[in-house]
Design a protein around this motif. Sequence first.
Motif, PDB file in Angstrom:
ATOM      1  N   PHE A  49      34.731  41.985  54.177  1.00  0.00           N
ATOM      2  CA  PHE A  49      35.994  42.199  53.460  1.00  0.00           C
ATOM      3  C   PHE A  49      35.914  41.752  52.003  1.00  0.00           C
ATOM      4  O   PHE A  49      36.946  41.589  51.350  1.00  0.00           O
ATOM      5  CB  PHE A  49      37.128  41.457  54.173  1.00  0.00           C
ATOM      6  N   ALA A  50      34.688  41.560  51.492  1.00  0.00           N
ATOM      7  CA  ALA A  50      34.523  41.062  50.125  1.00  0.00           C
ATOM      8  C   ALA A  50      35.144  42.002  49.094  1.00  0.00           C
ATOM      9  O   ALA A  50      35.789  41.561  48.141  1.00  0.00           O
ATOM     10  CB  ALA A  50      33.043  40.845  49.820  1.00  0.00           C
ATOM     11  N   ALA A  51      34.945  43.302  49.279  1.00  0.00           N
ATOM     12  CA  ALA A  51      35.488  44.258  48.303  1.00  0.00           C
ATOM     13  C   ALA A  51      37.015  44.229  48.303  1.00  0.00           C
ATOM     14  O   ALA A  51      37.654  44.271  47.242  1.00  0.00           O
ATOM     15  CB  ALA A  51      34.990  45.663  48.614  1.00  0.00           C
ATOM     16  N   GLY A  52      37.614  44.128  49.487  1.00  0.00           N
ATOM     17  CA  GLY A  52      39.068  44.044  49.566  1.00  0.00           C
ATOM     18  C   GLY A  52      39.596  42.793  48.898  1.00  0.00           C
ATOM     19  O   GLY A  52      40.646  42.801  48.241  1.00  0.00           O
ATOM     20  N   TRP A  53      38.851  41.675  49.074  1.00  0.00           N
ATOM     21  CA  TRP A  53      39.237  40.424  48.421  1.00  0.00           C
ATOM     22  C   TRP A  53      39.113  40.547  46.902  1.00  0.00           C
ATOM     23  O   TRP A  53      39.978  40.097  46.152  1.00  0.00           O
ATOM     24  CB  TRP A  53      38.331  39.309  48.957  1.00  0.00           C
ATOM     25  N   LEU A  54      38.016  41.182  46.452  1.00  0.00           N
ATOM     26  CA  LEU A  54      37.750  41.296  45.022  1.00  0.00           C
ATOM     27  C   LEU A  54      38.827  42.101  44.305  1.00  0.00           C
ATOM     28  O   LEU A  54      39.252  41.755  43.197  1.00  0.00           O
ATOM     29  CB  LEU A  54      36.377  41.957  44.817  1.00  0.00           C
ATOM     30  N   TYR A  55      39.308  43.182  44.939  1.00  0.00           N
ATOM     31  CA  TYR A  55      40.254  44.081  44.274  1.00  0.00           C
ATOM     32  C   TYR A  55      41.687  43.931  44.790  1.00  0.00           C
ATOM     33  O   TYR A  55      42.537  44.770  44.516  1.00  0.00           O
ATOM     34  CB  TYR A  55      39.797  45.528  44.458  1.00  0.00           C
ATOM     35  N   HIS A  56      41.967  42.856  45.505  1.00  0.00           N
ATOM     36  CA  HIS A  56      43.321  42.671  46.042  1.00  0.00           C
ATOM     37  C   HIS A  56      44.320  42.520  44.891  1.00  0.00           C
ATOM     38  O   HIS A  56      44.052  41.835  43.901  1.00  0.00           O
ATOM     39  CB  HIS A  56      43.358  41.430  46.927  1.00  0.00           C
ATOM     40  N   PRO A  57      45.484  43.167  45.000  1.00  0.00           N
ATOM     41  CA  PRO A  57      46.452  43.095  43.889  1.00  0.00           C
ATOM     42  C   PRO A  57      46.959  41.685  43.603  1.00  0.00           C
ATOM     43  O   PRO A  57      47.436  41.412  42.494  1.00  0.00           O
ATOM     44  CB  PRO A  57      47.600  44.007  44.362  1.00  0.00           C
ATOM     45  N   ASP A  58      46.883  40.782  44.573  1.00  0.00           N
ATOM     46  CA  ASP A  58      47.332  39.414  44.358  1.00  0.00           C
ATOM     47  C   ASP A  58      46.212  38.492  43.886  1.00  0.00           C
ATOM     48  O   ASP A  58      46.415  37.268  43.780  1.00  0.00           O
ATOM     49  CB  ASP A  58      47.929  38.840  45.659  1.00  0.00           C
ATOM     50  N   GLN A  59      45.050  39.055  43.643  1.00  0.00           N
ATOM     51  CA  GLN A  59      43.926  38.247  43.154  1.00  0.00           C
ATOM     52  C   GLN A  59      44.302  37.616  41.807  1.00  0.00           C
ATOM     53  O   GLN A  59      44.780  38.289  40.893  1.00  0.00           O
ATOM     54  CB  GLN A  59      42.700  39.148  42.972  1.00  0.00           C
ATOM     55  N   LEU A  60      44.088  36.304  41.706  1.00  0.00           N
ATOM     56  CA  LEU A  60      44.432  35.594  40.476  1.00  0.00           C
ATOM     57  C   LEU A  60      43.331  35.811  39.445  1.00  0.00           C
ATOM     58  O   LEU A  60      42.187  35.422  39.656  1.00  0.00           O
ATOM     59  CB  LEU A  60      44.584  34.093  40.776  1.00  0.00           C
ATOM     60  N   ARG A  61      43.675  36.435  38.326  1.00  0.00           N
ATOM     61  CA  ARG A  61      42.684  36.789  37.303  1.00  0.00           C
ATOM     62  C   ARG A  61      42.926  36.108  35.964  1.00  0.00           C
ATOM     63  O   ARG A  61      42.078  36.194  35.069  1.00  0.00           O
ATOM     64  CB  ARG A  61      42.668  38.312  37.108  1.00  0.00           C
ATOM     65  N   HIS A  62      44.078  35.458  35.800  1.00  0.00           N
ATOM     66  CA  HIS A  62      44.410  34.822  34.523  1.00  0.00           C
ATOM     67  C   HIS A  62      45.030  33.451  34.785  1.00  0.00           C
ATOM     68  O   HIS A  62      45.651  33.232  35.828  1.00  0.00           O
ATOM     69  CB  HIS A  62      45.388  35.690  33.711  1.00  0.00           C
ATOM     70  N   PRO A  63      44.903  32.523  33.837  1.00  0.00           N
ATOM     71  CA  PRO A  63      45.533  31.201  34.004  1.00  0.00           C
ATOM     72  C   PRO A  63      47.045  31.323  34.060  1.00  0.00           C
ATOM     73  O   PRO A  63      47.646  32.152  33.360  1.00  0.00           O
ATOM     74  CB  PRO A  63      45.084  30.431  32.765  1.00  0.00           C
ATOM     75  N   LEU A  64      47.664  30.512  34.900  1.00  0.00           N
ATOM     76  CA  LEU A  64      49.111  30.446  34.992  1.00  0.00           C
ATOM     77  C   LEU A  64      49.572  29.037  34.622  1.00  0.00           C
ATOM     78  O   LEU A  64      48.952  28.054  35.016  1.00  0.00           O
ATOM     79  CB  LEU A  64      49.586  30.778  36.408  1.00  0.00           C
ATOM     80  N   LYS A  65      50.657  28.944  33.893  1.00  0.00           N
ATOM     81  CA  LYS A  65      51.229  27.651  33.513  1.00  0.00           C
ATOM     82  C   LYS A  65      52.638  27.558  34.077  1.00  0.00           C
ATOM     83  O   LYS A  65      53.436  28.484  33.952  1.00  0.00           O
ATOM     84  CB  LYS A  65      51.256  27.499  31.987  1.00  0.00           C
ATOM     85  N   ARG A  66      52.927  26.408  34.683  1.00  0.00           N
ATOM     86  CA  ARG A  66      54.258  26.205  35.255  1.00  0.00           C
ATOM     87  C   ARG A  66      55.298  26.110  34.137  1.00  0.00           C
ATOM     88  O   ARG A  66      55.117  25.401  33.155  1.00  0.00           O
ATOM     89  CB  ARG A  66      54.260  24.934  36.106  1.00  0.00           C
ATOM     90  N   VAL A  67      56.399  26.835  34.316  1.00  0.00           N
ATOM     91  CA  VAL A  67      57.470  26.814  33.320  1.00  0.00           C
ATOM     92  C   VAL A  67      58.761  26.242  33.877  1.00  0.00           C
ATOM     93  O   VAL A  67      59.689  25.951  33.116  1.00  0.00           O
ATOM     94  CB  VAL A  67      57.734  28.236  32.760  1.00  0.00           C
ATOM     95  N   GLY A  68      58.833  26.062  35.179  1.00  0.00           N
ATOM     96  CA  GLY A  68      60.019  25.455  35.777  1.00  0.00           C
ATOM     97  C   GLY A  68      59.706  24.074  36.299  1.00  0.00           C
ATOM     98  O   GLY A  68      58.709  23.454  35.926  1.00  0.00           O
TER      99      GLY A  68
END
Length: 290
Positions: A49-68
Amino acid sequence: MRVVRRAACFFCHNNCGLLVEVEDGRVVGVRGDPDHPTSRGYLCERARFAAGWLYHPDQLRHPLKRVGERGEGKWKTIPWSQALDEIAERLKTLVREYGPECLAFAEGTYRSDAYWARARFANLLGNPQNVVGPSTICFVNAYAIDLAIFGRPLFSRADLKRSRCIVVWGSNPSESESSGGLQWRRILQALRSKPKPKIIVVDPRFTEAARRADLWLQIRPGTDAALALAWINVIIEEELYDKDFVEKWCYGFNRLAERVKEYPPERVEEITWIPAEKIREAARVYAENR
């Protein structure tokens, strides 16, 4: 244009060989490499399932910063440069105000070289490697025992084809993925060899490994140490051990021999719920098939 590339899986430390199908720069298929020297074409569900994991729409690709507030789940995407600068500044502040020992580093289950990278990072920061991970429920227990007995880690690299006795204790390789599945494949290969090795399985449940075993010891959960002491009791009492090796290399053997007298199979039957004669038989099979 579709091409096939050789690669290795890094979802665990076995690094099984892969044949990766790539079309227009995108992975479209993954299968086991039959020419890989250790995995021989084996592939667990992670790699499938590596390919599915790699291209999953919820895959985190950018840093996120908490705002709340913490726990609100409110985040915003920020550039990598900003994320690295803020983290670096925060680390420097902590080290300056409290010392590098105030930091601890943790990792999840994505192994590859993550532990060593974090350990080296901590070292360079002046931290005495306050690094933790999931290894205590993974391979570190076996790693430590291998180092103590053999001087190097073996993991699942043991030469099972030439083994005369295989003990599956506290493990269910027939239903495990990753290293367990690879180990089960090697056990099945060993069972097809001549002469066929003896298989002893210690497990409360009747697993597929237990079904194929010459001896299945259906142990009461949590009593494994007592069973091990009973095996040693039988091996010493019946002089099934290598006397030359013990004389040359072992320290405290007499104390061990005295200690295990407290755990004869009859007493251990009450503790483990395994019949005393079955305990004796298993100890003999283990000791006599070196």
